[in-house]
Structures are given as structure tokens and as C-alpha cells.
Enzyme design. Structure first.
Site, PDB file in Angstrom:
ATOM      1  N   GLY A  99      -8.201   6.443   5.368  1.00  0.00           N
ATOM      2  CA  GLY A  99      -6.756   6.381   5.074  1.00  0.00           C
ATOM      3  C   GLY A  99      -6.132   5.070   5.514  1.00  0.00           C
ATOM      4  N   ARG A 102      -3.370   1.070   8.896  1.00  0.00           N
ATOM      5  CA  ARG A 102      -2.407   0.044   9.330  1.00  0.00           C
ATOM      6  C   ARG A 102      -1.675  -0.567   8.143  1.00  0.00           C
ATOM      7  NH1 ARG A 102      -5.864  -5.194  11.036  1.00  0.00           N
ATOM      8  NH2 ARG A 102      -7.666  -4.838   9.713  1.00  0.00           N
ATOM      9  N   LYS A 121       1.160  -4.597   5.895  1.00  0.00           N
ATOM     10  CA  LYS A 121      -0.115  -4.423   6.599  1.00  0.00           C
ATOM     11  C   LYS A 121       0.055  -4.897   8.034  1.00  0.00           C
ATOM     12  CE  LYS A 121      -5.049  -5.519   6.406  1.00  0.00           C
ATOM     13  NZ  LYS A 121      -6.127  -6.058   5.571  1.00  0.00           N
ATOM     14  N   ASP A 262     -14.095   2.259   0.282  1.00  0.00           N
ATOM     15  CA  ASP A 262     -12.659   2.319   0.609  1.00  0.00           C
ATOM     16  C   ASP A 262     -11.997   0.951   0.466  1.00  0.00           C
ATOM     17  OD1 ASP A 262     -14.442   2.048   3.020  1.00  0.00           O
ATOM     18  OD2 ASP A 262     -12.554   1.489   3.958  1.00  0.00           O
ATOM     19  N   ASP A 272      -8.408  -6.017   0.382  1.00  0.00           N
ATOM     20  CA  ASP A 272      -8.757  -5.969   1.806  1.00  0.00           C
ATOM     21  C   ASP A 272      -9.605  -7.169   2.232  1.00  0.00           C
ATOM     22  OD1 ASP A 272      -7.288  -3.709   2.025  1.00  0.00           O
ATOM     23  OD2 ASP A 272      -8.886  -2.454   2.832  1.00  0.00           O
TER      24      ASP A 272
HETATM   25  P1  AMP Z   1     -11.454  -1.995   6.803  1.00  0.00           P
HETATM   26  O1  AMP Z   1     -12.929  -1.847   6.642  1.00  0.00           O
HETATM   27  O2  AMP Z   1     -11.004  -3.092   7.706  1.00  0.00           O
HETATM   28  O3  AMP Z   1     -10.776  -2.091   5.487  1.00  0.00           O
HETATM   29  O4  AMP Z   1     -10.895  -0.666   7.534  1.00  0.00           O
HETATM   30  C1  AMP Z   1     -11.503   0.594   7.517  1.00  0.00           C
HETATM   31  C2  AMP Z   1     -10.554   1.647   8.018  1.00  0.00           C
HETATM   32  O5  AMP Z   1     -10.109   1.349   9.345  1.00  0.00           O
HETATM   33  C3  AMP Z   1      -9.288   1.815   7.191  1.00  0.00           C
HETATM   34  O6  AMP Z   1      -8.955   3.175   7.184  1.00  0.00           O
HETATM   35  C4  AMP Z   1      -8.272   1.005   7.969  1.00  0.00           C
HETATM   36  O7  AMP Z   1      -6.959   1.423   7.731  1.00  0.00           O
HETATM   37  C5  AMP Z   1      -8.683   1.289   9.397  1.00  0.00           C
HETATM   38  N1  AMP Z   1      -8.272   0.245  10.344  1.00  0.00           N
HETATM   39  C6  AMP Z   1      -8.756  -1.011  10.453  1.00  0.00           C
HETATM   40  N2  AMP Z   1      -8.137  -1.663  11.454  1.00  0.00           N
HETATM   41  C7  AMP Z   1      -7.224  -0.813  11.988  1.00  0.00           C
HETATM   42  C8  AMP Z   1      -6.272  -0.901  13.053  1.00  0.00           C
HETATM   43  N3  AMP Z   1      -6.127  -2.006  13.778  1.00  0.00           N
HETATM   44  N4  AMP Z   1      -5.503   0.187  13.301  1.00  0.00           N
HETATM   45  C9  AMP Z   1      -5.644   1.305  12.584  1.00  0.00           C
HETATM   46  N5  AMP Z   1      -6.526   1.458  11.584  1.00  0.00           N
HETATM   47  C10 AMP Z   1      -7.312   0.416  11.280  1.00  0.00           C
HETATM   48 MG    MG Z   2      -9.984  -1.506   4.184  1.00  0.00          MG
END
Ligand code: AMP
Ligand code: MG
Length: 500
Positions: A99, A102, A121, A262, A272
Site C-alpha cells: 500500500g 508514504r 510523496k 508494486d 517509483d
Molecule cells: P518501494 O519498493 O520503495 O516502492 O516501497 C515498497 C513499500 O514500502 C511500499 O508500500 C512503500 O509505500 C513502502 N515504503 C517505502 N518507504 C517507506 C517509508 N519511509 N515509510 C512508509 N512506507 C514506506
Molecule cells: Mg514503490
């Protein structure tokens, strides 16, 4: 520092033309969630071109209310902040629910470019933050801002970035850093993982609602179809767009780094930006993500991984499709679209407008020679464009390209084939076309790093200047000539941390 509070909805000088689309789908899809304030904040980078395209007023950056709203310190009147739920496969393994941890969508607005979701973001925790803090650091926010716009400048589908705001609020990663918020803009941020989420949980009705929403809002060609035809049509169209996107990434030497399902956009946008890299020296095995120990997302593997991800999407859509064969046929599209698109793009890089049998071999031989000598990907194509352009007049026009190779005899041999293939085509016009195709400026890691270091010292000039150059990457920008050269020695020691 006092804990800042979120100010109530307000009218800014601009009334944003809200028009809920995905936002109207209901509580199974997203959860209302206000941003968490970050005061005091300041502008780090602003994107006037996108502002124009969205038909928002030019004076927006002068408005303290807008600065507050786009930093998550105040709510815009009419916005409905929420975070959406999705799941996904990470590094080939089912990761369950993820989900928007951030990213907070403020809502969708009506623009001349169609409905656009406005997303902050790094604006604080959401119900999907798990153990994360919901924040983004300044360095990764500048990288996302510049990379999305660099991609757009290259004509590659991507989410856009309207601005970045920064704040002294500390954010803890490997070290203490400071917080920033990127305002991202896209017609939709729906990911393969959104479909996987409802499918894996057996929520077929929501799965159907999501698929119907995507067709009705974003895939108009499919609107008249029902049942298998509609959902296989959706799978086929996502497959086609993803195949095109992969061809475009490969043709500019872009490495995404985290191609989990995702992070895959259903609209076929680059989405992303994390440890991404535009390659310097050509190496098909290049891995830009230090956590990717097996090289799953290495440059040369990206097209195959995208295909694997599309199978996850296909699997997720199966509750809506009553036979395997049409879904498999939709996925098969990839096997023709990707190679055709890549061939066409590589031919264009060579200045060729029609297809000949030996073209793929011509490209392969050049890439092998580049790989052997780790020749800079961008500089090589750009010098080759100049060489062709000048070769009608100059005997030694190809020398600057040749000089990039250690094995010059390999290049010389290739060049004979290439010149034979060009035949008697007018070199000036072929070269001119190549100069409009092969960018002079890309967002090399070291350029991003220089802009980040200056921004950390309070000078945002380079962020803005890079943005300007990257919006027109094939043009000459005499004042920024230094940004077009080979990466300096120190670039190889830049560690792009996965933490962001
Ligand atoms: P990513 O691979 O960086 O796109 O992130 C994978 C998951 O981790 C997604 O659900 C992001 O929303 C969550 N995520 C990454 N960094 C953070 C953060 N600093 N705080 C909260 N959720 C995060
Ligand atoms: Mg992501």
C-alpha cells in the site's frame, strides 16, 4: 521544535478543479488519511512546464498557501487526502499487503491533459506505512523530481513531478537527514499490485470494479467490450504498453532497480524512482540497486522481468476471465511488441528509417564492442550522430567515436558495415535525425549527486538548471556543456543508498 499542526481546508488563490475518479471508488480501495505537517518548509524545485501543461496559474510558486499545501502542512479546499491499498511480488516473492506507505493522494483534478492524480510523496505515515515513517529524504526526492522530468524530456512515459519542497525536520536513515515532499502527478498511480491485492484476497467484486474503473477512465478503446474481451483486452493493452516502455528504457540505458510488481504502472509509466541509474559505461549486467544481490533487476534482465510481472498481473485478472487461452494470448503480445519496438528504436539510434535483415546483427555487434570496452552509452550514440552528420565533409569524422574504444580495430570493422548500410543516404539529414534521437544530456548519477550536495548546502540553482536541460536533452545548452561529458572518476564511487 514544536509539533506543527495541520491547518484547516482553505481556499488558495487557485481553486483546484477536483474531479474524483479513482478517488470515488470507495473505502475498499483507499483510506482517508491527512498529511502530517512538516513546517517550516521551502521550495527545492518547481516545474513551470508541468504547471503550464496542467493549466495551473504561473504564480502558484509565489503562494505561501500552496507551499504549505504541497508540503502537507495545510489542506487544499476540496481535496480528499487518502492512501490506497495494494500488494505485490518483491524480488520474485509474494510480499502480501503493502500500500501507499508514504504517498498521499490529494485527489484528482481536471486538466487539459485529462484527469490527473496529485500525490504527495513523503507527507507522513498512512495506514499502510507498516514500520516506515512515511517520509522521504531530500536526496531521494531530488532524484525522483529530476528523473521523472528527464524521462519525460526523453519522451518516455512516466509519472511527472510538479515540485519538491524541503524542511529541516530530521529523518533517520543510515544517518540523520532532512525531509522533503515530492508532488507527483499521473493520470493514475494504479499498479499491478493493486490487482494482485484484490485477487489474492478473493475480493472478486472489487477486482472487477478496479478493472472496470481502469478501462472506463484510461483505456477508452476497450469501453465497448464485456467479459473476457474486456479483461483480456486490458491485459493485452497493459502488456503492449509495458513492452514499449521496456524498449524505451533499454534504448536510453535506464536501469530502474526495483521492478517489483508494486512498482509497475498499469498505464505503462515509469513509476517509483529509487536506486535507478542511467548507465555510464555500457554493461548489460549492470545492477544499480545495491540490495539486489542476485542481479534480478540488472539492465539486461529488465525486459524479461517485466514479462514475469505481466504474468503476475495476468494471474491476478484470472477470476474475471473464464479461460486461460485468451489471457495467455494477451501476454504473448509481449513477444512481438518488445522486440519490434526495441529494433525500431535501435535502428532510429543508428539513423535508419527502414528495416533490413542484418540490422539486429549490426546493433548487436556495436553493443558487444561497447560492452567489451565499457564505452559510455550516451556519449557513444551522441558522437556517432555527430560523426554521421559531419562525414559528408570530414574525412576523420568518426575519430571521436573511435577514440572511445580500446579495441579500435573492432570499431573500424563495425563502421565499414555501418557505412555500407547507410549507403548513399544523405549524411547530413541522417545525422540530424540521430541528433534529435540520441540525447546529449541524461541524468547521470554524478549530476544528481552534485545537485543534491548543493541543495543540502541551501543552493537549489542546480536542481532548477538541470531540470531545464533535461526537459530538452537533445538540444545544445552551451552554458551546461560540462554536464554532457563522460562521468568523472569519482562517479563510480557514488553509493546510491536504497533507503530513501
Ligand atoms: P518501494 O519498493 O520503495 O516502492 O516501497 C515498497 C513499500 O514500502 C511500499 O508500500 C512503500 O509505500 C513502502 N515504503 C517505502 N518507504 C517507506 C517509508 N519511509 N515509510 C512508509 N512506507 C514506506
Ligand atoms: Mg514503490
Amino acid at each position: 521544535m514544536n509539533t506543527p499542526t495541520l491547518t484547516a481546508p482553505m481556499d488558495t488563490p487557485t481553486r483546484w478543479p477536483w474531479q474524483p475518479s479513482f478517488g470515488a471508488l470507495g473505502s475498499a480501495f483507499h483510506t482517508p488519511c491527512p498529511p502530517t505537517p512538516l513546517a517550516p518548509s521551502h521550495w527545492v524545485g518547481c516545474n513551470p512546464r508541468l504547471l503550464d501543461a496542467l493549466d495551473l496559474p504561473t504564480g502558484l510558486w509565489q503562494s505561501p498557501e500552496v507551499l504549505d499545501a504541497l508540503s502537507g502542512n495545510a489542506l487544499l479546499a476540496g481535496s480528499s487526502p487518502s492512501a490506497s491499498v495494494y500488494s505485490g511480488h518483491q524480488f520474485g516473492v509474494w510480499a502480501g499487503q503493502l500500500g501507499d506507505g508514504r504517498a498521499i493522494s490529494l485527489g484528482e483534478i481536471h486538466t487539459p491533459e485529462g484527469v490527473q492524480d496529485i500525490q504527495l510523496k513523503g507527507a507522513g505515515p498512512t495506514p499502510y506505512s507498516r514500520r516506515g515513517d512515511g517520509r522521504a529524504v531530500l536526496r531521494s526526492s531530488i532524484r525522483e523530481f529530476l528523473a521523472s522530468e528527464a524521462m519525460h524530456g526523453l519522451g518516455i512515459p512516466t509519472t511527472r513531478a510538479l515540485c519538491v519542497t524541503g524542511s529541516p525536520t530530521p529523518v533517520y536513515r543510515e544517518a540523520r537527514e532532512t525531509a522533503a515532499v515530492v508532488t507527483r502527478v499521473a493520470p493514475s498511480f494504479v499498479r499491478f499490485g493493486h490487482f494482485e491485492h484484490f485477487s489474492a484476497n478473493g475480493h472478486t467484486e472489487e477486482l472487477r470494479m478496479l478493472a472496470d474503473h481502469m478501462v472506463d477512465a484510461h483505456f477508452h478503446k476497450l469501453q465497448g467490450l464485456n467479459g473476457n474481451a474486456r479483461y483480456c483486452g486490458l491485459l493485452q493493452e497493459v502488456t503492449r504498453r509495458t513492452a514499449e516502455l521496456m524498449a524505451q528504457w533499454q534504448a536510453v540505458g535506464f536501469c530502474h532497480g526495483v521492478m517489483n510488481t508494486d512498482n509497475m504502472s498499469v498505464l505503462g509509466l515509469t513509476l517509483d524512482y529509487g536506486p535507478f541509474q542511467f548507465m555510464d559505461g555500457f554493461n548489460p549486467d549492470h545492477i544499480c540497486n545495491h540490495s539486489d544481490t542476485s542481479g534480478r533487476y540488472a539492465y539486461a534482465r529488465q525486459p524479461q522481468v517485466a514479462y514475469w510481472n505481466l504474468f503476475c498481473l495476468g494471474q491476478a485478472l484470472m477470476p474475471l476471465i473464464d479461460a486461460q487461452a485468451p489471457a495467455l494470448a494477451a501476454l504473448e503480445t509481449y513477444k512481438t511488441v518488445f522486440p519490434q519496438s526495441l529494433d525500431q528504436r535501435m535502428r532510429a539510434k543508428l539513423g535508419l528509417t527502414d528495416a533490413h535483415d542484418g540490422d539486429r546483427a549490426l546493433v548487436e555487434t556495436l553493443l558487444q564492442a561497447m560492452q567489451q570496452d565499457r564505452v559510455d552509452f550516451t556519449v557513444m550514440w551522441r558522437r556517432l550522430s555527430h560523426a554521421v552528420h559531419e562525414s559528408a565533409q570530414l574525412t576523420h569524422a568518426f575519430d571521436p567515436v573511435r577514440d572511445l574504444f580500446l579495441h579500435r580495430e573492432v570499431f573500424d570493422a563495425w563502421r565499414i558495415h555501418y557505412e555500407a548500410r547507410l549507403g548513399n543516404a544523405d549524411r547530413r539529414s541522417v545525422g540530424q535525425r540521430m541528433l534529435g534521437t540520441n540525447p546529449k544530456f541524461i541524468l547521470r548519477n554524478h549530476l544528481g549527486e552534485m545537485a543534491i550536495q548543493q541543495a543540502k548546502a541551501g543552493d537549489f540553482g542546480m536542481v532548477q538548471a538541470l531540470l531545464n536541460v533535461l526537459h530538452a536533452p537533445c538540444d545544445e545548452h552551451p552554458a551546461c556543456e560540462g554536464w554532457a561529458g563522460l562521468a568523472p572518476e569519482w562517479a563510480s564511487s557514488i553509493e546510491i543508498s536504497c533507503s530513501s
